[in-house]
Motif scaffolding. Sequence first.
Motif, PDB file in Angstrom:
ATOM      1  N   TYR A 143     -12.121   8.740   5.139  1.00  0.00           N
ATOM      2  CA  TYR A 143     -11.027   8.743   4.173  1.00  0.00           C
ATOM      3  C   TYR A 143     -10.109   9.936   4.415  1.00  0.00           C
ATOM      4  CZ  TYR A 143     -14.545   5.851   1.852  1.00  0.00           C
ATOM      5  OH  TYR A 143     -15.492   4.906   1.571  1.00  0.00           O
ATOM      6  N   HIS A 144      -8.845   9.725   4.099  1.00  0.00           N
ATOM      7  CA  HIS A 144      -7.897  10.840   4.025  1.00  0.00           C
ATOM      8  C   HIS A 144      -8.167  11.579   2.719  1.00  0.00           C
ATOM      9  CE1 HIS A 144      -4.081  12.966   3.518  1.00  0.00           C
ATOM     10  NE2 HIS A 144      -3.860  12.761   4.820  1.00  0.00           N
ATOM     11  N   SER A 156      -7.664  14.815   7.139  1.00  0.00           N
ATOM     12  CA  SER A 156      -6.244  14.446   7.132  1.00  0.00           C
ATOM     13  C   SER A 156      -5.847  13.752   8.431  1.00  0.00           C
ATOM     14  CB  SER A 156      -5.373  15.690   6.920  1.00  0.00           C
ATOM     15  OG  SER A 156      -5.647  16.652   7.929  1.00  0.00           O
ATOM     16  N   SER A 157      -6.700  13.803   9.443  1.00  0.00           N
ATOM     17  CA  SER A 157      -6.416  13.124  10.711  1.00  0.00           C
ATOM     18  C   SER A 157      -7.326  11.913  10.914  1.00  0.00           C
ATOM     19  CB  SER A 157      -6.592  14.099  11.884  1.00  0.00           C
ATOM     20  OG  SER A 157      -7.923  14.587  11.941  1.00  0.00           O
ATOM     21  N   SER A 203       2.379  -0.376  -6.060  1.00  0.00           N
ATOM     22  CA  SER A 203       1.866   0.943  -5.690  1.00  0.00           C
ATOM     23  C   SER A 203       1.039   0.830  -4.412  1.00  0.00           C
ATOM     24  CB  SER A 203       0.999   1.507  -6.812  1.00  0.00           C
ATOM     25  OG  SER A 203      -0.235   0.816  -6.893  1.00  0.00           O
ATOM     26  N   THR A 204       0.566   1.963  -3.943  1.00  0.00           N
ATOM     27  CA  THR A 204      -0.219   1.997  -2.699  1.00  0.00           C
ATOM     28  C   THR A 204      -1.684   1.618  -2.921  1.00  0.00           C
ATOM     29  OG1 THR A 204      -0.670   4.342  -3.047  1.00  0.00           O
ATOM     30  CG2 THR A 204       1.250   3.783  -1.697  1.00  0.00           C
ATOM     31  N   GLU A 205      -2.085   1.356  -4.152  1.00  0.00           N
ATOM     32  CA  GLU A 205      -3.497   1.129  -4.481  1.00  0.00           C
ATOM     33  C   GLU A 205      -4.137   0.073  -3.589  1.00  0.00           C
ATOM     34  OE1 GLU A 205      -6.195  -0.558  -8.240  1.00  0.00           O
ATOM     35  OE2 GLU A 205      -3.996  -0.508  -8.363  1.00  0.00           O
ATOM     36  N   TYR A 206      -3.504  -1.083  -3.495  1.00  0.00           N
ATOM     37  CA  TYR A 206      -4.137  -2.182  -2.776  1.00  0.00           C
ATOM     38  C   TYR A 206      -4.049  -2.023  -1.266  1.00  0.00           C
ATOM     39  CZ  TYR A 206      -4.121  -4.392  -7.366  1.00  0.00           C
ATOM     40  OH  TYR A 206      -4.318  -4.672  -8.696  1.00  0.00           O
ATOM     41  N   LEU A 207      -3.020  -1.366  -0.781  1.00  0.00           N
ATOM     42  CA  LEU A 207      -2.950  -1.096   0.652  1.00  0.00           C
ATOM     43  C   LEU A 207      -4.178  -0.311   1.093  1.00  0.00           C
ATOM     44  CD1 LEU A 207      -1.540  -1.047   3.402  1.00  0.00           C
ATOM     45  CD2 LEU A 207      -0.281   0.987   2.636  1.00  0.00           C
ATOM     46  N   TYR A 208      -4.514   0.742   0.344  1.00  0.00           N
ATOM     47  CA  TYR A 208      -5.672   1.551   0.698  1.00  0.00           C
ATOM     48  C   TYR A 208      -6.982   0.791   0.504  1.00  0.00           C
ATOM     49  CZ  TYR A 208      -2.246   5.361   0.361  1.00  0.00           C
ATOM     50  OH  TYR A 208      -1.153   6.176   0.517  1.00  0.00           O
ATOM     51  N   SER A 209      -7.078   0.024  -0.576  1.00  0.00           N
ATOM     52  CA  SER A 209      -8.347  -0.666  -0.843  1.00  0.00           C
ATOM     53  C   SER A 209      -8.605  -1.768   0.183  1.00  0.00           C
ATOM     54  CB  SER A 209      -8.359  -1.239  -2.262  1.00  0.00           C
ATOM     55  OG  SER A 209      -7.363  -2.228  -2.442  1.00  0.00           O
ATOM     56  N   LEU A 235       0.249   8.502   3.447  1.00  0.00           N
ATOM     57  CA  LEU A 235      -0.628   9.618   3.061  1.00  0.00           C
ATOM     58  C   LEU A 235      -0.115  10.951   3.594  1.00  0.00           C
ATOM     59  CD1 LEU A 235      -4.017   7.790   3.619  1.00  0.00           C
ATOM     60  CD2 LEU A 235      -3.228   8.727   1.437  1.00  0.00           C
ATOM     61  N   GLN A 236       0.566  10.880   4.716  1.00  0.00           N
ATOM     62  CA  GLN A 236       1.139  12.101   5.281  1.00  0.00           C
ATOM     63  C   GLN A 236       2.474  12.455   4.626  1.00  0.00           C
ATOM     64  OE1 GLN A 236      -0.611  13.885   7.246  1.00  0.00           O
ATOM     65  NE2 GLN A 236      -2.160  12.419   7.955  1.00  0.00           N
TER      66      GLN A 236
END
Length: 826
Positions: A257-258, A339-340, A727-733, A823-824
């Motif tokens: 994970y980031h 972070s990478s 939002s970014t919620e589902y992209l990450y999940s 995330l960056q």
Amino acid sequence: MCWYTITHFPEGHQGGVEIIQHDNRVATNGELRLSPSPGQWQPIPKLGIGYEARGVSPQGVELTSRIVDKANNLISMPCSYPDSSRLEQGFNPIIYPDLNIKYNVKVKAEGSSFTITVDLEKPLPSNWVGRVGYNLELFPGDLYGKTYMIDGKAGIFQRQASGPTYLNEEKEVEAVPFAKGSKLVVAPESDLLRMVINSNTELLLLDGSLKHNNGWFTIRSLVPAGKTKDAIVWKISPNVIPNWKRNPIVHISQVGYHPNQPKTAFIELDKNDSDIMKAELLKLQEDGKYKFVKDELPQNWGRYLRYNYYLLNFDDVKEEGMYQIKYGDFLTNPFQISSSVYKNNVWQPTLEYFIPIQMCHMRINQKYRVWHGACHLDDALIAPLNIKHFDGYNNEAEKTTLTSFKPLEHVEGLNIGGWHDAGDYDLRVESQAETVIALAAAYEEFGIENDETLVDQKDRLVELFNPDGKPDILQQVEHGVLTIIAGYRNFGRLYRGIIAPSLRQYVHLGDAETHTDNKVFDNEEMRKKAAAIDGLWYKKVASRYSNIFDPELNHDKTELVVPDLDDRLVFNSSEPHFQLVGAAGLAAASRVLQDYKPDLAKECIDAAENIWRDNQYAQGRRVNTSKIDLLVELILTTNKEDYKNELCKLADEVAEGFEKIGWNVGRVIDKVNCQEFRETVTEAAKVNKIEFDKMMKKSPFNSPMEHTEFVAFAQYYLIKAWPEIFSTEYLYSIINYLLGCKPGNTTNSLVSGVGVNSPIVAYGTNRADWSYIPGGTFWNAVNLVNPDYAEDKVWPFLWQEREYIITAPAYYMFAVIAADRLLQGN
């Protein structure tokens, strides 16, 4: 547990009576079959009486396809041969023999055993005695090296099939059963797998992989002559460990994970497991010891499918390092917080391995290794008319070839570009175009300039890990459009697909270079004779080894009209959908190729605009979706007002189909000067978000099971177009889902070679070697065996579980890059 499955998919070893023992699907396809070891494209029974025959029984019970009598622990299913409805519905054109029988299958539970009974309406015709039997398939992966006992005689389940063999009535090779008797004990040494079968007729045990590489071990009993009631009676007694509960499993991202992304571990428990413990988060130290980070009782999410889920949230942990989670005796694989985390070996294998290895018409080298030679250099012959091809390229509705070419005439210039579509070798125009669009989007959005691969189109050579000074992603876009534009150059339209002419070729496992002889078929006399058959070679001839026959021969003959024809066939279709989808790929490619290959870029956009003009008045729901997709690409490429105006006219269609096309329209929402259009589409986005939330929240993982990679891809553009709604919620999940946060007994990621634990046995072109292609992902993220069993077997021959397709990895690659950039903060 045993049930008569709702999903009837015997070709995928999923249907009929199935047995799940200790949370493991050990047997399937309990059905009456016409072959000892049937494979794909062979006759199957029709399960149920069909909607047209439903009514009310004398007992007042509604007649349905499956009758469940809970009071008597009984399930029954009326069945029949043939299932001709599959032909009517456009399924593979199986040639059914002249057998018409009706029968009923009953499964009755009795304590820890159950009995399967087959009753026939009438005795078998005399010419079918000895040929019809009840089969049950045993999953081989669990049984290799295990023992069996049949009437007291012991043996071992071998890893590979062996003789002796014999020829059946159709002159096809069959395996002689390696054991016979009336009582079979499977894996007596294993409490988890032991199963006893007693039969009123002789049990035959054979290895189906002798005839079909993907075959399972098969138990078979022949239907006796003259028998109707109790024609087959099996009593099956799976061993059941008292009070058995499946051990807890903890699902985490196998990559990590980031620090700034949501982080959740999913603790999956047996539904009878009520002993909830604290979960520990531990940080791995250089000396091999662990630093305690936190422990807490996980949050109860509830029931999903057949398991109870508890969630451990650790969003607050941002310190970089390597971690593991412990729950009881279960310790996860190490995962990093960094972070990478997405900078290496996550999306990169898709671009460095999978996509170039799938390239058709090229030799693919990796240092000492040759992934495959330059293949299909004899592409392609115009498909004969009136064909219902076994893999769906049906042209029965076409009156002509839609070109100036005659049936079986060779078309120059189709032996270039394209990627093998999946675990097979065909080229579908839609999958070629969709992959081009995803790759072009990744280059446009994120400027991916990675250069690790040499691509030499002139010499048909690809060298992995040999930089050539050109962006790999642009070389792949070029390779994709070369096959699409090749069709347009020859036909003035796009082809539908290019595929093998025979089933024997289609099931080819080996180097793609040996799929055909790479020599153009040039026997004019034989071409005319075969072309004159006009599709009857599929309709009147039954064979799994070649498909071009003299129609006057009997169906069991195998004399070829065209013995040296192995060139692939190119199909055309008058359906506008395929033209529009392909044109969208051309328009997208033209933008990113403008500086890299300007002449090709111009050719692509010219063709795309011509195809739009030829198809702009076509109607239909699917056609409207394809028109919208093409208009988006044309607007992005040309910025012409005409295309913007046309899109504005389709506001209602966009709203209706927002779930599929909203992401794409979002890319041009600010370019369309039509306030009403914007308002309509934005309102549709709000409505869709509500429904999408409901769908996603049905699972603790916040991810769909199907079209997973595409949904992640689309999320980025929805977020970009409507940040106030999405939002970014589902992209990450969804990315976490693909990297290991998914239901079921396996903890691996769904991307080969990515993460600590990944699927290194997969359904690719090298599946016969029990191998994989790095960076490949699957068309079906997790296979759901109805009603509630999530399955991911370590087995290379289940195409509904681990089959690679060309589009999914491209979507996956885009989604991971998108997540990393978000995330960056850029």
